[in-house]
Design a protein around this motif. Sequence first.
Motif, PDB file in Angstrom:
ATOM      1  N   PRO A   1       0.877  -1.361  -0.066  1.00 24.12           N
ATOM      2  CA  PRO A   1      -0.113   0.053  -0.081  1.00 24.12           C
ATOM      3  C   PRO A   1       0.715   1.311   0.117  1.00 24.12           C
ATOM      4  N   THR A   2       2.059   1.184   0.464  1.00 18.75           N
ATOM      5  CA  THR A   2       2.667   2.403   0.625  1.00 18.75           C
ATOM      6  C   THR A   2       3.851   2.196  -0.447  1.00 18.75           C
ATOM      7  N   ALA A   3       4.131   1.417  -1.456  1.00 16.70           N
ATOM      8  CA  ALA A   3       4.914   1.273  -2.380  1.00 16.70           C
ATOM      9  C   ALA A   3       5.300   2.537  -3.163  1.00 16.70           C
ATOM     10  N   ALA A   4       4.220   3.047  -3.652  1.00 15.87           N
ATOM     11  CA  ALA A   4       4.459   4.492  -4.130  1.00 15.87           C
ATOM     12  C   ALA A   4       4.825   5.795  -3.540  1.00 15.87           C
ATOM     13  N   GLU A  21      10.403  -3.616   7.041  1.00 13.86           N
ATOM     14  CA  GLU A  21       9.530  -2.570   8.060  1.00 13.86           C
ATOM     15  C   GLU A  21       8.269  -2.687   8.232  1.00 13.86           C
ATOM     16  N   ALA A  22       7.599  -3.339   7.172  1.00 15.18           N
ATOM     17  CA  ALA A  22       6.456  -3.874   7.412  1.00 15.18           C
ATOM     18  C   ALA A  22       6.016  -4.538   8.540  1.00 15.18           C
ATOM     19  N   ALA A  23       6.979  -5.418   8.903  1.00 12.48           N
ATOM     20  CA  ALA A  23       6.731  -6.330  10.056  1.00 12.48           C
ATOM     21  C   ALA A  23       6.635  -5.730  11.399  1.00 12.48           C
ATOM     22  N   ARG A  42       5.158   6.905   3.890  1.00 15.16           N
ATOM     23  CA  ARG A  42       5.065   5.602   4.051  1.00 15.16           C
ATOM     24  C   ARG A  42       4.677   5.297   5.525  1.00 15.16           C
ATOM     25  N   THR A  43       5.725   5.491   6.314  1.00 12.14           N
ATOM     26  CA  THR A  43       5.569   5.384   7.710  1.00 12.14           C
ATOM     27  C   THR A  43       4.343   5.891   8.523  1.00 12.14           C
TER      28      THR A  43
END
Length: 244
Positions: free
Chosen positions: A175-178, A210-212, A184-185
């Motif tokens: 969801p934050t790739a772009a 970081e998603a973890a 993102r954070t």
Amino acid sequence: MYAMVAPPDNDVLQARSLHCSPGGFPALTGVSLGVREGDILAVLGPRGSGKTTLLRCLSGQQVPHEGEVWFDGHPIHTLSAARRERLRADSFAWVGAEPSLVPELSGWENAALPLLLRGTPHRAARAAAMDWLERLDVADCARARPDRMPRDQRQRIAVARALAAAPTVLFADEPTAALHAGDRTHVLRTLTTAARSHHITVVLASVDEEAAEFADRAVRLVDGRRADSATGSDEGQEACSLSV
Ligand SMILES: Nc1ncnc2c1ncn2[C@@H]1O[C@H](COP(=O)(O)OP(=O)(O)OP(=O)(O)O)[C@@H](O)[C@H]1O
């Protein structure tokens, strides 16, 4: 083969020995996992490891070629396309890497769209959408059309739309790739905090470790297989009693 047995009560979603070859490519080759109700599960892995295919199978968008998917104690891999469509509209939400907003609608109308399609009265749908736009710091985009907004604001509206629908499970595929690192954070934190406070289960796919940090658990895929533990391989019925 083994008889279909309902998963443990605390697993809202369960995948059993999924094999899936979209376009003929073996994207999943025996993936099993369970997702507990209210949990945030990160699905991590490099590009091409099968994350999107797994989320598509779990959300009923793709029927696995072998294996089973259970949601809320019911098999969904055996449902008709129409019933899977209904399930997705009623119980699931999806946020992808690219915000897919309706260009003719304003920010709040986009965020309210799932509620309006379900028949929620206009005023209540608008209030719920505005509430989520505020939480995601895009209330000032409420009246603007998507083509007037930068990408990160469009993505925040896509996240608001997913949360406003109050799904049982939110599937977030990169969801934050772009987005830029700072955005993102913030978006990940807002998404996961909101999901926890509203008891929404989240399956979050990412290439980024970081998603973890935002998840309760993580599974890792490599080349269409679980790479994190013995529970991930082609274990068939044993998966019935295992969560993640
Ligand atoms: N419809 C399709 N036709 C052909 N190959 C496909 C199709 N869908 C997926 N694949 C292939 O299956 C593999 C897994 O793809 P998938 O998109 O599930 O992985 P991913 O981990 O989400 O990667 P990405 O981050 O690049 O999207 C890739 O090699 C991909 O090229």
